[in-house]
Design an enzyme around this catalytic site. Sequence first.
Site, PDB file in Angstrom:
ATOM      1  N   ASP A  34      27.857  32.508  -9.690  1.00 41.40           N
ATOM      2  CA  ASP A  34      29.188  31.889  -9.783  1.00 41.40           C
ATOM      3  C   ASP A  34      29.139  30.368  -9.626  1.00 41.40           C
ATOM      4  O   ASP A  34      30.166  29.702  -9.620  1.00 41.40           O
ATOM      5  CB  ASP A  34      30.125  32.480  -8.717  1.00 41.40           C
ATOM      6  CG  ASP A  34      29.628  32.229  -7.312  1.00 41.40           C
ATOM      7  OD1 ASP A  34      28.544  31.624  -7.153  1.00 41.40           O
ATOM      8  OD2 ASP A  34      30.320  32.626  -6.352  1.00 41.40           O
ATOM      9  N   GLY A  35      27.913  29.805  -9.459  1.00 43.01           N
ATOM     10  CA  GLY A  35      27.784  28.346  -9.418  1.00 43.01           C
ATOM     11  C   GLY A  35      27.587  27.767  -8.023  1.00 43.01           C
ATOM     12  O   GLY A  35      27.352  26.575  -7.873  1.00 43.01           O
ATOM     13  N   GLU A  36      27.683  28.614  -6.983  1.00 42.66           N
ATOM     14  CA  GLU A  36      27.523  28.070  -5.634  1.00 42.66           C
ATOM     15  C   GLU A  36      26.059  27.769  -5.336  1.00 42.66           C
ATOM     16  O   GLU A  36      25.160  28.452  -5.836  1.00 42.66           O
ATOM     17  CB  GLU A  36      28.079  29.064  -4.606  1.00 42.66           C
ATOM     18  CG  GLU A  36      29.590  29.174  -4.697  1.00 42.66           C
ATOM     19  CD  GLU A  36      30.176  30.190  -3.717  1.00 42.66           C
ATOM     20  OE1 GLU A  36      29.411  30.819  -2.956  1.00 42.66           O
ATOM     21  OE2 GLU A  36      31.411  30.360  -3.741  1.00 42.66           O
ATOM     22  N   ARG A  95      30.866   3.926  -9.116  1.00 50.55           N
ATOM     23  CA  ARG A  95      31.656   3.015  -9.956  1.00 50.55           C
ATOM     24  C   ARG A  95      33.156   3.180  -9.700  1.00 50.55           C
ATOM     25  O   ARG A  95      33.935   2.319 -10.059  1.00 50.55           O
ATOM     26  CB  ARG A  95      31.304   3.230 -11.434  1.00 50.55           C
ATOM     27  CG  ARG A  95      29.948   2.619 -11.777  1.00 50.55           C
ATOM     28  CD  ARG A  95      29.456   2.988 -13.137  1.00 50.55           C
ATOM     29  NE  ARG A  95      29.003   4.368 -13.190  1.00 50.55           N
ATOM     30  CZ  ARG A  95      28.544   4.963 -14.281  1.00 50.55           C
ATOM     31  NH1 ARG A  95      28.480   4.296 -15.413  1.00 50.55           N
ATOM     32  NH2 ARG A  95      28.135   6.216 -14.244  1.00 50.55           N
ATOM     33  N   HIS A 128      26.300   0.566  -6.920  1.00 53.07           N
ATOM     34  CA  HIS A 128      26.902  -0.210  -8.008  1.00 53.07           C
ATOM     35  C   HIS A 128      27.518  -1.548  -7.530  1.00 53.07           C
ATOM     36  O   HIS A 128      27.261  -2.587  -8.116  1.00 53.07           O
ATOM     37  CB  HIS A 128      27.923   0.635  -8.760  1.00 53.07           C
ATOM     38  CG  HIS A 128      28.541  -0.127  -9.876  1.00 53.07           C
ATOM     39  ND1 HIS A 128      27.803  -0.650 -10.913  1.00 53.07           N
ATOM     40  CD2 HIS A 128      29.810  -0.518 -10.092  1.00 53.07           C
ATOM     41  CE1 HIS A 128      28.584  -1.302 -11.733  1.00 53.07           C
ATOM     42  NE2 HIS A 128      29.816  -1.242 -11.256  1.00 53.07           N
ATOM     43  N   ASP A 168      25.714  -8.026 -18.417  1.00 60.03           N
ATOM     44  CA  ASP A 168      27.034  -8.563 -18.064  1.00 60.03           C
ATOM     45  C   ASP A 168      26.880  -9.399 -16.797  1.00 60.03           C
ATOM     46  O   ASP A 168      25.806  -9.402 -16.176  1.00 60.03           O
ATOM     47  CB  ASP A 168      28.094  -7.452 -17.921  1.00 60.03           C
ATOM     48  CG  ASP A 168      27.695  -6.389 -16.920  1.00 60.03           C
ATOM     49  OD1 ASP A 168      26.967  -6.712 -15.958  1.00 60.03           O
ATOM     50  OD2 ASP A 168      28.106  -5.227 -17.084  1.00 60.03           O
ATOM     51  N   LYS A 191      30.690 -11.423 -22.898  1.00 60.83           N
ATOM     52  CA  LYS A 191      31.346 -10.656 -23.975  1.00 60.83           C
ATOM     53  C   LYS A 191      32.515 -11.455 -24.543  1.00 60.83           C
ATOM     54  O   LYS A 191      33.294 -12.047 -23.779  1.00 60.83           O
ATOM     55  CB  LYS A 191      31.946  -9.379 -23.375  1.00 60.83           C
ATOM     56  CG  LYS A 191      31.099  -8.155 -23.574  1.00 60.83           C
ATOM     57  CD  LYS A 191      31.906  -6.943 -23.116  1.00 60.83           C
ATOM     58  CE  LYS A 191      30.998  -5.817 -22.710  1.00 60.83           C
ATOM     59  NZ  LYS A 191      31.700  -4.696 -22.126  1.00 60.83           N
TER      60      LYS A 191
HETATM   61  C1  R5P Z   1      28.547  -1.548 -15.229  1.00 58.98           C
HETATM   62  O1  R5P Z   1      29.093  -2.446 -14.614  1.00 58.98           O
HETATM   63  C2  R5P Z   1      27.158  -1.099 -14.922  1.00 58.98           C
HETATM   64  O2  R5P Z   1      26.433  -2.085 -14.257  1.00 58.98           O
HETATM   65  C3  R5P Z   1      26.436  -0.677 -16.169  1.00 58.98           C
HETATM   66  O3  R5P Z   1      26.318  -1.793 -17.016  1.00 58.98           O
HETATM   67  C4  R5P Z   1      27.190   0.405 -16.863  1.00 58.98           C
HETATM   68  O4  R5P Z   1      27.507   1.439 -15.966  1.00 58.98           O
HETATM   69  C5  R5P Z   1      26.376   0.961 -18.003  1.00 58.98           C
HETATM   70  O5  R5P Z   1      27.115   1.966 -18.637  1.00 58.98           O
HETATM   71  P1  R5P Z   1      26.839   2.348 -20.131  1.00 58.98           P
HETATM   72  O6  R5P Z   1      25.357   2.605 -20.254  1.00 58.98           O
HETATM   73  O7  R5P Z   1      27.660   3.587 -20.346  1.00 58.98           O
HETATM   74  O8  R5P Z   1      27.282   1.221 -20.985  1.00 58.98           O
END
Ligand code: R5P
Length: 293
Positions: A34-36, A95, A128, A168, A191
Amino acid sequence: MIVVAGPASPMLSAKIADLLDAKLITPSFKTFPDGESYIRIDNPKTLKGETVVIVNTMYPDQNRRVIELLLMASIARDYDCDKLYTVVPYMAYARQDKRFLEGEAISLKVLAEIIGKVSDKVVTVDLHSPETISFFGKNATNVTAMNDIGNFLSENYSFKNPLVIGPDQGALEYAKTVANILGAEYSYCEKMRDRYTGEITMSVKDIDVKNRDVIIVDDIISTGGTVALASTNLRKMGATNIVACCTHALMVGEAEHKIISSGVSEILSTDTIECKYTRISVAKTIASEIRKL
Ligand code: R5P
């Protein structure tokens, strides 16, 4: 000291145990129809009076890994371990660390508080948003894998006029750490969206990419979209060779195809998630953090 190898981190646990000269215990585990989840530790009385280090990453299948971690922690407590350290190499839900929209749960906070409560100490890797380590309570440390990544690249690659790039701005610190080890320049991709066509392009501030080897570094590769977009644009700017490195390779769906077809020659990741991209170990970094405790 005893290291308990969670089902999601068998090799990393063994390396950590070896470095700490600790006994390694591998529990038996299964999933019921059942997934447990079910977990059992043989000879649990050996845990009594010991410092127990539980290592279990939270991917794949984030939800199951959380339950496994809590079940292992409960066994260690029930059998009177002295101290309980929890190592979460990849912390899932990291995240969702704030309420982006009214009415959302702050998922990371919910889980971090539970894990923090059952542990005497928590260690995570490249959470993150590093500052959210405070959600786990006072006794938690977030370490970075970027030194391991930088050292690995410097020992195994000879780059031509290398440039380390965060895809980024959030990844700029990661790029800086790796670049310092390689003695390279670093920057990040900015970007830009065309207001009329909606097309997204990227530029690298104040740095010429032409004819250079580029190393893209990020904490997570999930769908691969971020790295692929960066790579496509870096290629357009004249990068000759691109290697993509990350701490946590989730590599969801077509991520590999997306990244490779954008012009990346190689994808490298650490063992926070044990997978086919794993080339670098964070065991030394985690073990040295545990030694300090
Ligand atoms: C975002 O701020 C994280 O540092 C990664 O850049 C992001 O989670 C990467 O996600 P994806 O591979 O889906 O673009």
